[in-house]
Write a protein that holds these residues in place. Structure first.
Motif, PDB file in Angstrom:
ATOM      1  N   GLY A  60      -6.886  -3.284  11.561  1.00  0.00           N
ATOM      2  CA  GLY A  60      -6.971  -3.265  10.209  1.00  0.00           C
ATOM      3  C   GLY A  60      -6.735  -4.831   9.534  1.00  0.00           C
ATOM      4  O   GLY A  60      -7.320  -5.084   8.409  1.00  0.00           O
ATOM      5  N   GLU A  61      -6.033  -5.312  10.489  1.00  0.00           N
ATOM      6  CA  GLU A  61      -5.279  -6.937   9.762  1.00  0.00           C
ATOM      7  C   GLU A  61      -6.394  -7.952  10.067  1.00  0.00           C
ATOM      8  O   GLU A  61      -6.431  -8.947   9.360  1.00  0.00           O
ATOM      9  CB  GLU A  61      -4.017  -7.279  10.593  1.00  0.00           C
ATOM     10  N   GLU A  62      -7.372  -7.603  11.005  1.00  0.00           N
ATOM     11  CA  GLU A  62      -8.515  -8.473  11.311  1.00  0.00           C
ATOM     12  C   GLU A  62      -9.726  -8.326  10.296  1.00  0.00           C
ATOM     13  O   GLU A  62     -10.641  -9.294  10.080  1.00  0.00           O
ATOM     14  CB  GLU A  62      -8.895  -8.739  12.732  1.00  0.00           C
ATOM     15  N   TYR A  63     -10.139  -7.072  10.078  1.00  0.00           N
ATOM     16  CA  TYR A  63     -11.332  -6.630   9.529  1.00  0.00           C
ATOM     17  C   TYR A  63     -10.895  -5.843   8.205  1.00  0.00           C
ATOM     18  O   TYR A  63      -9.857  -4.974   7.995  1.00  0.00           O
ATOM     19  CB  TYR A  63     -12.176  -5.880  10.375  1.00  0.00           C
ATOM     20  N   LYS A  64     -11.908  -6.090   7.297  1.00  0.00           N
ATOM     21  CA  LYS A  64     -11.892  -5.089   5.986  1.00  0.00           C
ATOM     22  C   LYS A  64     -12.798  -3.909   6.475  1.00  0.00           C
ATOM     23  O   LYS A  64     -13.794  -4.037   6.713  1.00  0.00           O
ATOM     24  CB  LYS A  64     -12.619  -5.706   5.012  1.00  0.00           C
ATOM     25  N   ILE A  65     -12.038  -2.728   6.418  1.00  0.00           N
ATOM     26  CA  ILE A  65     -12.395  -1.353   7.098  1.00  0.00           C
ATOM     27  C   ILE A  65     -12.452  -0.464   5.827  1.00  0.00           C
ATOM     28  O   ILE A  65     -11.618  -0.106   5.291  1.00  0.00           O
ATOM     29  CB  ILE A  65     -11.616  -0.918   8.065  1.00  0.00           C
ATOM     30  N   GLY A  66     -13.508   0.451   5.953  1.00  0.00           N
ATOM     31  CA  GLY A  66     -13.637   1.712   5.080  1.00  0.00           C
ATOM     32  C   GLY A  66     -14.341   2.843   5.978  1.00  0.00           C
ATOM     33  O   GLY A  66     -14.715   2.567   6.986  1.00  0.00           O
ATOM     34  N   VAL A  67     -13.696   3.952   5.225  1.00  0.00           N
ATOM     35  CA  VAL A  67     -14.474   5.018   5.982  1.00  0.00           C
ATOM     36  C   VAL A  67     -14.983   6.072   5.053  1.00  0.00           C
ATOM     37  O   VAL A  67     -14.564   6.450   4.036  1.00  0.00           O
ATOM     38  CB  VAL A  67     -12.829   5.813   6.631  1.00  0.00           C
ATOM     39  N   MET A  68     -16.201   6.618   5.539  1.00  0.00           N
ATOM     40  CA  MET A  68     -16.933   7.511   4.852  1.00  0.00           C
ATOM     41  C   MET A  68     -16.457   8.661   5.659  1.00  0.00           C
ATOM     42  O   MET A  68     -16.829   8.920   6.699  1.00  0.00           O
ATOM     43  CB  MET A  68     -18.271   7.359   4.454  1.00  0.00           C
ATOM     44  N   ASP A 115     -18.612  -5.670   0.589  1.00  0.00           N
ATOM     45  CA  ASP A 115     -17.243  -6.524   0.943  1.00  0.00           C
ATOM     46  C   ASP A 115     -16.476  -5.999   2.348  1.00  0.00           C
ATOM     47  O   ASP A 115     -15.276  -6.319   2.520  1.00  0.00           O
ATOM     48  CB  ASP A 115     -16.016  -6.419  -0.278  1.00  0.00           C
ATOM     49  N   LEU A 116     -16.978  -5.117   3.005  1.00  0.00           N
ATOM     50  CA  LEU A 116     -16.442  -4.484   4.205  1.00  0.00           C
ATOM     51  C   LEU A 116     -17.137  -5.092   5.312  1.00  0.00           C
ATOM     52  O   LEU A 116     -18.241  -5.252   5.467  1.00  0.00           O
ATOM     53  CB  LEU A 116     -16.451  -2.825   4.135  1.00  0.00           C
ATOM     54  N   ASP A 117     -16.086  -5.532   6.485  1.00  0.00           N
ATOM     55  CA  ASP A 117     -16.731  -5.877   7.873  1.00  0.00           C
ATOM     56  C   ASP A 117     -17.318  -4.598   8.422  1.00  0.00           C
ATOM     57  O   ASP A 117     -18.119  -4.580   9.312  1.00  0.00           O
ATOM     58  CB  ASP A 117     -15.408  -6.430   8.434  1.00  0.00           C
ATOM     59  N   LEU A 118     -16.554  -3.715   8.311  1.00  0.00           N
ATOM     60  CA  LEU A 118     -16.648  -2.212   9.381  1.00  0.00           C
ATOM     61  C   LEU A 118     -16.641  -0.920   8.601  1.00  0.00           C
ATOM     62  O   LEU A 118     -15.448  -1.089   7.772  1.00  0.00           O
ATOM     63  CB  LEU A 118     -15.392  -2.427  10.450  1.00  0.00           C
ATOM     64  N   VAL A 119     -17.457  -0.170   8.769  1.00  0.00           N
ATOM     65  CA  VAL A 119     -17.403   0.986   8.012  1.00  0.00           C
ATOM     66  C   VAL A 119     -17.558   2.072   9.106  1.00  0.00           C
ATOM     67  O   VAL A 119     -18.417   2.034   9.859  1.00  0.00           O
ATOM     68  CB  VAL A 119     -18.596   1.292   6.972  1.00  0.00           C
ATOM     69  N   PHE A 120     -16.647   2.991   9.154  1.00  0.00           N
ATOM     70  CA  PHE A 120     -16.778   4.245   9.904  1.00  0.00           C
ATOM     71  C   PHE A 120     -17.165   5.406   9.326  1.00  0.00           C
ATOM     72  O   PHE A 120     -17.098   5.534   8.022  1.00  0.00           O
ATOM     73  CB  PHE A 120     -15.435   4.845  10.388  1.00  0.00           C
ATOM     74  N   LEU A 121     -18.397   6.331   9.874  1.00  0.00           N
ATOM     75  CA  LEU A 121     -18.807   7.461   9.146  1.00  0.00           C
ATOM     76  C   LEU A 121     -18.297   8.498  10.118  1.00  0.00           C
ATOM     77  O   LEU A 121     -18.808   8.478  11.178  1.00  0.00           O
ATOM     78  CB  LEU A 121     -20.192   7.450   8.967  1.00  0.00           C
ATOM     79  N   GLU A 122     -17.366   9.065   9.423  1.00  0.00           N
ATOM     80  CA  GLU A 122     -16.804  10.357  10.409  1.00  0.00           C
ATOM     81  C   GLU A 122     -17.801  11.517  10.178  1.00  0.00           C
ATOM     82  O   GLU A 122     -17.758  11.973   9.010  1.00  0.00           O
ATOM     83  CB  GLU A 122     -15.199  10.693  10.039  1.00  0.00           C
ATOM     84  N   ASN A 123     -18.484  12.096  11.069  1.00  0.00           N
ATOM     85  CA  ASN A 123     -19.707  12.808  10.905  1.00  0.00           C
ATOM     86  C   ASN A 123     -19.281  14.090  11.729  1.00  0.00           C
ATOM     87  O   ASN A 123     -19.281  13.533  13.226  1.00  0.00           O
ATOM     88  CB  ASN A 123     -20.903  12.168  11.138  1.00  0.00           C
TER      89      ASN A 123
END
Length: 132
Positions: A60-68, A115-123
């Motif tokens: 989290g400190e290195e990348y802008k992360i979002g979660v769907m 604006d996010l580097d990494l997006v997780f899709l919890e599926n």
């Protein structure tokens, strides 16, 4: 009945052709934005949320992360992500157990991942994933 009485029509269209086309659009959109989308699939209770929270804590400190968070109707996991300080979006799948490419594309467009580097899709996986 002889083979002359059998009519064969070859349409050469795979059942996932439209899904694959949309998935390719999603990949191109993410690549253009510099966003990596990771589809995390497993059965309910397998530890997806716990794994994501730990991963986010480490990165989290290195990348802008979002979660769907994809779920038939609950929002518990999205609330956990938001409580951990992660930009989160709940996606109610309307009774479907896992998201296909069109659902994923609609969610990404709504979530605004530019604006996010990494997006997780919890599926949740219950059957075959159609986002390949």
């Amino acid at each position: 009945m002889s083979e002359k009485n059998v009519r064969i029509i070859d349409v050469n269209v795979g059942v996932f052709e439209q899904n694959d086309r949309i998935a390719a659009e999603v990949r191109a959109q993410n690549k253009a934005n510099g966003t990596l989308l990771v589809n995390v699939m497993a059965s309910p209770g397998a530890g997806k949320t716990t794994t994501l929270l730990r991963t986010i804590r480490e990165l989290g400190e290195e990348y802008k992360i979002g979660v769907m968070e994809a779920d038939i109707e609950a929002s518990v996991d999205a609330e956990k992500m938001a409580a951990a300080g992660v930009r989160a979006m709940q996606i109610h799948t309307g009774g479907e157990c896992c998201m296909d490419a069109a659902m994923t594309q609609a969610a990404i467009n709504e979530f605004d991942t530019e604006d996010l580097d990494l997006v997780f899709l919890e599926n949740t996986e219950q059957g075959i994933s159609t986002f390949r």
